[in-house]
Design an enzyme around this catalytic site. Structure first.
Site, PDB file in Angstrom:
ATOM      1  N   ASP A  10     -53.396 -23.316 -41.870  1.00 52.92           N
ATOM      2  CA  ASP A  10     -54.135 -23.697 -40.657  1.00 52.92           C
ATOM      3  C   ASP A  10     -55.191 -22.642 -40.300  1.00 52.92           C
ATOM      4  OD1 ASP A  10     -54.745 -25.371 -38.581  1.00 52.92           O
ATOM      5  OD2 ASP A  10     -53.119 -24.700 -37.284  1.00 52.92           O
ATOM      6  N   HIS A  27     -62.773 -25.201 -44.906  1.00 57.60           N
ATOM      7  CA  HIS A  27     -61.879 -25.853 -45.874  1.00 57.60           C
ATOM      8  C   HIS A  27     -62.209 -25.397 -47.294  1.00 57.60           C
ATOM      9  CE1 HIS A  27     -60.166 -28.131 -42.719  1.00 57.60           C
ATOM     10  NE2 HIS A  27     -61.180 -28.958 -42.547  1.00 57.60           N
ATOM     11  N   LEU A 121     -45.094 -21.387 -62.598  1.00 54.36           N
ATOM     12  CA  LEU A 121     -45.147 -21.621 -61.150  1.00 54.36           C
ATOM     13  C   LEU A 121     -45.588 -23.067 -60.935  1.00 54.36           C
ATOM     14  CD1 LEU A 121     -45.572 -20.642 -58.081  1.00 54.36           C
ATOM     15  CD2 LEU A 121     -47.941 -20.208 -58.736  1.00 54.36           C
TER      16      LEU A 121
END
Ligand code: FPP
Length: 224
Positions: A10, A27, A121
């Protein structure tokens, strides 16, 4: 050992606005930061990071911002897919991708397919994800299947996260202290970390610091 870290990325919009830029610029830098944190997680031997990339509530945002967010996966994978392959990082998704524009869905499916044999991962993107939606979808399937017994384990196996270990730590950047319909079932025993930093400012060092704190701590899951 911390195996699974969930992140609410956020603060992108405010980060950009503070710099007199459009929210989408935030973003973009936010998606660049996904690479940094993934590389740190890889170094630390973490198995899965689950990133809240687009929520079921994010459809309420202005059309232009939604459009941009839907284009980001293509930008991200054009840039980083080769590196992800080189480093052994797999991509996966949770959420209801049937409502995602076809182009974006194809980009995600292609990344999942190409990286499916990577095992160092997993970078798990939550897209059109909402925890309540996930629980309702799981329940629908459960009712359809009518398993002999309904236990926590059986219910968990119907959730989008069934392939992953328990979430150990949730990190939310951006200053708010709430879960925003994210992984409500999965966070039952997780450690929660809320940071004032905006996501594009959240560094590899900061990530390492957050996680190391919990590696030392013993979790009792309600016991002694
Ligand atoms: C919340 O910040 C963030 C989002 C709604 C989107 C997060 C997505 C990314 C960082 C990109 C993910 C990467 C890929 C490859 C899909 P906000 O806009 O709510 O920030 P604000 O609270 O400052 O307004």
């Amino acid at each position: 050992m911390v195996k699974h870290v969930a992140i609410i990325m956020d603060g992108n919009g405010r980060w950009a606005q503070k710099r007199n830029k459009k929210r989408t610029v935030g973003h973009y830098y936010g998606s660049e930061n996904v690479r940094n944190i993934a590389l740190e997680a890889l170094d630390m031997g973490i198995e899965v990071i689950t990133l809240y990339a687009f929520s079921t509530e994010n459809w309420k945002r202005p059309e232009k911002e939604i459009e941009y967010l839907m284009k980001l996966p293509a930008v991200f994978f054009d840039k980083f897919l080769d590196e992800l392959m080189e480093k052994g990082i797999a991509i996966s998704t949770i959420g209801d991708l049937s409502r995602i524009p076809e182009k974006t869905r194809k980009v995600m499916e292609n990344a999942v397919e190409k990286t499916k044999h990577n095992s160092k991962l997993t970078l798990n993107f939550a897209l059109n994800y909402g925890s309540r939606d996930e629980i309702v979808r799981a329940t629908r399937e459960l009712v359809r299947d009518q398993p002999v017994e309904i236990t926590e384990e059986v219910f968990s196996s119907y959730l989008d996260t069934s392939d992953f270990p328990e979430v150990d730590v949730l990190i939310r950047t951006g200053g708010d202290k709430r879960l925003s319909n994210y992984l409500l079932w999965q966070l039952a025993y997780a450690e929660l970390v809320f940071l004032d930093l905006a996501w594009p400012d959240f560094t590899r060092d900061e990530f390492r610091k957050c996680i190391s704190e919990f590696e030392a701590r013993e979790r009792t899951f309600g016991g002694l």
